[in-house]
Design an enzyme around this catalytic site. Structure first.
Site, PDB file in Angstrom:
ATOM      1  N   ASP A  32       0.847  -1.189   0.000  1.00  0.00           N
ATOM      2  CA  ASP A  32       0.000   0.000   0.000  1.00  0.00           C
ATOM      3  C   ASP A  32       0.889   1.248   0.000  1.00  0.00           C
ATOM      4  OD1 ASP A  32      -3.219   0.525   0.931  1.00  0.00           O
ATOM      5  OD2 ASP A  32      -1.813   2.213   1.034  1.00  0.00           O
ATOM      6  N   HIS A 101     -10.482  -5.159  -3.237  1.00  0.00           N
ATOM      7  CA  HIS A 101      -9.139  -5.466  -2.725  1.00  0.00           C
ATOM      8  C   HIS A 101      -9.231  -5.793  -1.250  1.00  0.00           C
ATOM      9  CE1 HIS A 101      -9.893  -1.134  -2.503  1.00  0.00           C
ATOM     10  NE2 HIS A 101      -9.189  -1.129  -1.391  1.00  0.00           N
ATOM     11  N   ILE A 102      -8.316  -6.622  -0.819  1.00  0.00           N
ATOM     12  CA  ILE A 102      -8.243  -7.033   0.577  1.00  0.00           C
ATOM     13  C   ILE A 102      -7.000  -6.378   1.181  1.00  0.00           C
ATOM     14  CG2 ILE A 102      -7.969  -8.991   2.155  1.00  0.00           C
ATOM     15  CD1 ILE A 102      -9.110 -10.772  -0.129  1.00  0.00           C
TER      16      ILE A 102
HETATM   17  P1  AMP Z   1      -9.725   1.567   0.117  1.00  0.00           P
HETATM   18  O1  AMP Z   1      -9.775   2.887   0.830  1.00  0.00           O
HETATM   19  O2  AMP Z   1     -10.181   0.414   0.947  1.00  0.00           O
HETATM   20  O3  AMP Z   1     -10.403   1.640  -1.232  1.00  0.00           O
HETATM   21  O4  AMP Z   1      -8.192   1.282  -0.124  1.00  0.00           O
HETATM   22  C1  AMP Z   1      -7.491   1.813  -1.193  1.00  0.00           C
HETATM   23  C2  AMP Z   1      -6.043   1.695  -0.824  1.00  0.00           C
HETATM   24  O5  AMP Z   1      -5.272   1.835  -1.989  1.00  0.00           O
HETATM   25  C3  AMP Z   1      -5.571   2.773   0.160  1.00  0.00           C
HETATM   26  O6  AMP Z   1      -5.049   2.165   1.327  1.00  0.00           O
HETATM   27  C4  AMP Z   1      -4.502   3.516  -0.642  1.00  0.00           C
HETATM   28  O7  AMP Z   1      -3.426   3.947   0.158  1.00  0.00           O
HETATM   29  C5  AMP Z   1      -4.087   2.473  -1.653  1.00  0.00           C
HETATM   30  N1  AMP Z   1      -3.522   3.007  -2.891  1.00  0.00           N
HETATM   31  C6  AMP Z   1      -4.041   3.974  -3.677  1.00  0.00           C
HETATM   32  N2  AMP Z   1      -3.248   4.174  -4.747  1.00  0.00           N
HETATM   33  C7  AMP Z   1      -2.238   3.280  -4.648  1.00  0.00           C
HETATM   34  C8  AMP Z   1      -1.086   2.991  -5.435  1.00  0.00           C
HETATM   35  N3  AMP Z   1      -0.823   3.659  -6.569  1.00  0.00           N
HETATM   36  N4  AMP Z   1      -0.239   2.013  -5.021  1.00  0.00           N
HETATM   37  C9  AMP Z   1      -0.501   1.341  -3.879  1.00  0.00           C
HETATM   38  N5  AMP Z   1      -1.556   1.565  -3.085  1.00  0.00           N
HETATM   39  C10 AMP Z   1      -2.409   2.533  -3.462  1.00  0.00           C
END
Ligand code: AMP
Length: 118
Positions: A32, A101-102
């Site tokens: 993440d 996503h998990i």
């Molecule tokens: P959610 O809020 O459950 O939809 O989680 C989305 C997650 O994706 C968050 O924890 C973000 O920090 C992560 N995220 C967003 N963009 C990226 C990226 N480019 N690479 C890795 N993680 C990301």
């Protein structure tokens, strides 16, 4: 909800770089970008299911296999004995990327309170 192109789709297509921990035909696992714990990875099916609630019976095998992979990935990362998994479903539950996503988090003390929803 219908599937849209998200940042995760673009990562899987190789259009955007990511720190890939594991990948196979069904899923990709990345670190993440804003970790909430010392270990914080995302296990993302290649199939662009927007939210958990959008999965259907045809996704039963895929969802089961993702859960098994969570355990495998946790073991590989050395956190197999203590980790937490989380799926945010919907904007009001904190979902920001609408591609299922998990979250797998580990490496910090999890207390009962950290499950609170305020
Ligand atoms: P959610 O809020 O459950 O939809 O989680 C989305 C997650 O994706 C968050 O924890 C973000 O920090 C992560 N995220 C967003 N963009 C990226 C990226 N480019 N690479 C890795 N993680 C990301």
């Amino acid at each position: 909800m219908s599937a849209e192109v998200t940042i995760f789709t673009r990562i899987m297509a190789g259009e955007i770089p990511a720190d890939i921990v594991y990948e196979d035909d069904d899923c990709i696992c990345i670190n993440d970008i804003q970790p909430q714990a010392p270990t914080h990875v995302l296990i993302i099916p290649r199939k662009p299911i927007p939210r958990l609630v959008d999965a259907s019976a045809e996704d039963k095998v895929l969802l089961g296999s993702l859960m098994l992979k969570v355990g495998d990935i946790a073991r590989t990362l050395g956190v197999g004995d203590a980790f937490r998994v989380c799926i945010n479903n919907g904007e009001q539950a904190g979902q920001t990327v609408f591609h299922l996503h998990i979250h797998l988090l580990a490496g910090k003390a999890f207390t009962e309170g950290s499950l609170s929803m305020q």
